[in-house]
Design an enzyme around this catalytic site. Structure first.
Site, PDB file in Angstrom:
ATOM      1  N   CYS A  63       0.820  -1.215   0.000  1.00 12.29           N
ATOM      2  CA  CYS A  63       0.000   0.000   0.000  1.00 12.29           C
ATOM      3  C   CYS A  63       0.859   1.274   0.000  1.00 12.29           C
ATOM      4  O   CYS A  63       1.651   1.502   0.917  1.00 12.29           O
ATOM      5  CB  CYS A  63      -0.898  -0.021   1.244  1.00 12.29           C
ATOM      6  N   TYR A 194      -4.587   4.813  -9.747  1.00 13.49           N
ATOM      7  CA  TYR A 194      -5.738   3.996  -9.304  1.00 13.49           C
ATOM      8  C   TYR A 194      -6.951   4.281 -10.178  1.00 13.49           C
ATOM      9  O   TYR A 194      -7.726   3.385 -10.499  1.00 13.49           O
ATOM     10  CB  TYR A 194      -6.076   4.278  -7.834  1.00 13.49           C
TER      11      TYR A 194
HETATM   12  N1  LIG Z   1      -6.935   7.765   3.018  1.00 19.68           N
HETATM   13  C1  LIG Z   1      -6.247   6.597   3.300  1.00 19.68           C
HETATM   14  C2  LIG Z   1      -6.315   5.592   2.158  1.00 19.68           C
HETATM   15  C3  LIG Z   1      -5.719   4.285   2.538  1.00 19.68           C
HETATM   16  C4  LIG Z   1      -6.088   3.173   1.567  1.00 19.68           C
HETATM   17  O1  LIG Z   1      -6.838   3.388   0.608  1.00 19.68           O
HETATM   18  N2  LIG Z   1      -5.556   1.966   1.832  1.00 19.68           N
HETATM   19  C5  LIG Z   1      -5.895   0.817   1.014  1.00 19.68           C
HETATM   20  C6  LIG Z   1      -4.687   0.031   0.605  1.00 19.68           C
HETATM   21  S1  LIG Z   1      -3.645   0.836  -0.582  1.00 19.68           S
HETATM   22  C7  LIG Z   1      -6.692  -0.159   1.859  1.00 19.68           C
HETATM   23  O2  LIG Z   1      -6.372  -0.407   2.994  1.00 19.68           O
HETATM   24  N3  LIG Z   1      -7.723  -0.767   1.276  1.00 19.68           N
HETATM   25  C8  LIG Z   1      -8.466  -1.818   1.900  1.00 19.68           C
HETATM   26  C9  LIG Z   1      -9.930  -1.719   1.680  1.00 19.68           C
HETATM   27  O3  LIG Z   1     -10.375  -0.728   1.079  1.00 19.68           O
HETATM   28  O4  LIG Z   1     -10.620  -2.634   2.096  1.00 19.68           O
HETATM   29  C10 LIG Z   1      -4.819   6.981   3.620  1.00 19.68           C
HETATM   30  O5  LIG Z   1      -4.136   7.639   2.807  1.00 19.68           O
HETATM   31  O6  LIG Z   1      -4.381   6.660   4.709  1.00 19.68           O
END
Ligand SMILES: N[C@@H](CCC(=O)N[C@@H](CS)C(=O)NCC(=O)O)C(=O)O
Length: 315
Positions: A63, A194
């Site tokens: 991530c 993305y």
């Molecule tokens: N706004 C968040 C975004 C974090 C994010 O989108 N993380 C993704 C991984 S790259 C995630 O954990 N996705 C899991 C899900 O949506 O279930 C940040 O920048 O901390």
């Protein structure tokens, strides 16, 4: 929609799209700040004083958002002060899971099997995605913040009475320029890749693709004047934000996300810049190509067969 329906099960970030099929990212929901004295920060409530051993940062090496927080932790010499727990890079039907992948932590120290358990522990009524990164308070057993942009800023200065190390990544005199470039980079590149990868219409994909490469072209020319970092000789948080996308580009975004006009290695100034940051103390340890490839290529909606490409073998 079918595409959306399928990957909501397997990979959750596409929880929303607009009427043109553009992917919309969820906003973060825990916005408290760790501060030197426990006073409230810019958002949320107080009570989270910077203390050695009190906090834990949950990350996934796949991530980019988690990795940018992890990079700041490393740059500021906080490895002994804040515990780091790494999840399995393959998102399961229950989201991020602990254990079962080399280089990921086998267990969560607090006994959770999935990341979402920590979210409901912090807020039993929580609705939304259980994303990483997560900054966790072991003392009160709650989630302090799940927005990487905030976590980067806290780690930059909240702990400086405990460990005073590394560059100031957000010098007050540069705040306006940093905020402006962060914003452009986020829209065009960090999130742009993305939007290309998760577009559910041809025009939405092409729009994102064009944005990504126009941004990379501008950065290539900006860095061609011999400067070490985006704003000159000093590393800032904007460099950290750019690096996490660049380092994933050839391994994931070029192939899986169809950002394939060229590989990053074909842009000499950007490639050299990426290598320069990778060589900084502690940074290489925050980048795991095996996790990045396994994680992205496990997104079933984009790669149903689950085959992980053999290359690139190195950055
Ligand atoms: N706004 C968040 C975004 C974090 C994010 O989108 N993380 C993704 C991984 S790259 C995630 O954990 N996705 C899991 C899900 O949506 O279930 C940040 O920048 O901390």
């Amino acid at each position: 929609m079918l595409v959306n329906g399928i990957w909501q099960e397997n990979w959750q970030p596409v929880q929303a799209k607009d009427e043109q099929g553009r992917f919309i990212r969820q906003t973060s929901s825990f916005r408290n700040w760790v501060t030197p004295d426990g006073q409230p920060g810019p958002t949320g409530t107080g009570g989270f004083k910077a203390e050695a051993g009190r906090y834990r940062l949950y990350v996934a090496y796949i991530c980019p958002w988690a990795s940018r927080a992890l990079m700041v932790l490393a740059l500021k010499g906080l490895n002994e002060v804040i515990e780091v727990v790494v999840v399995n890079p393959r998102l399961t039907e229950q989201g991020w899971q602990f254990g079962g992948f080399p280089g990921a932590d086998e267990r969560d120290p607090s006994g959770a099997r999935y990341m979402h358990e920590l979210y409901t522990r912090a807020d039993p009524n929580f609705t939304g995605r259980a994303t990483v990164p997560v900054l966790w308070d072991k003392q009160t057993g709650t989630l302090v913040n799940n927005e990487s942009a905030d976590i980067m800023r806290m780690l930059n200065n909240a702990f400086s009475r405990i460990v005073n190390q590394g560059p100031d990544l957000y010098p007050p005199a540069m705040a306006t320029e940093i905020d402006a470039l962060n914003d452009t980079l986020y829209r065009e590149l960090n999130n742009g890749v993305y939007q290309a990868g998760f577009a559910s219409s041809q025009p939405a994909y092409e729009e994102a693709y064009a944005k990504v490469f126009a941004c990379l072209d501008r950065l290539e020319s900006r860095l061609s004047d011999g400067r070490a970092f985006l704003f000159g000789d000093g590393l800032t948080e904007t460099d950290v934000r750019l690096f996490v996308t660049l380092v994933r580009f050839d391994a994931a975004y070029h192939g899986l996300f169809k950002c394939n006009r060229n590989i990053l290695a074909a842009m000499p100034a950007l490639h050299a810049y990426m290598q320069r940051i990778l060589a900084l103390d502690g940074i290489a340890d925050t980048v795991r190509l095996d996790h990045i490839k396994a994680g992205y290529y496990s997104i079933k909606a984009l790669n149903p067969g689950g085959i992980v490409p053999a290359g690139p073998g190195e950055l």
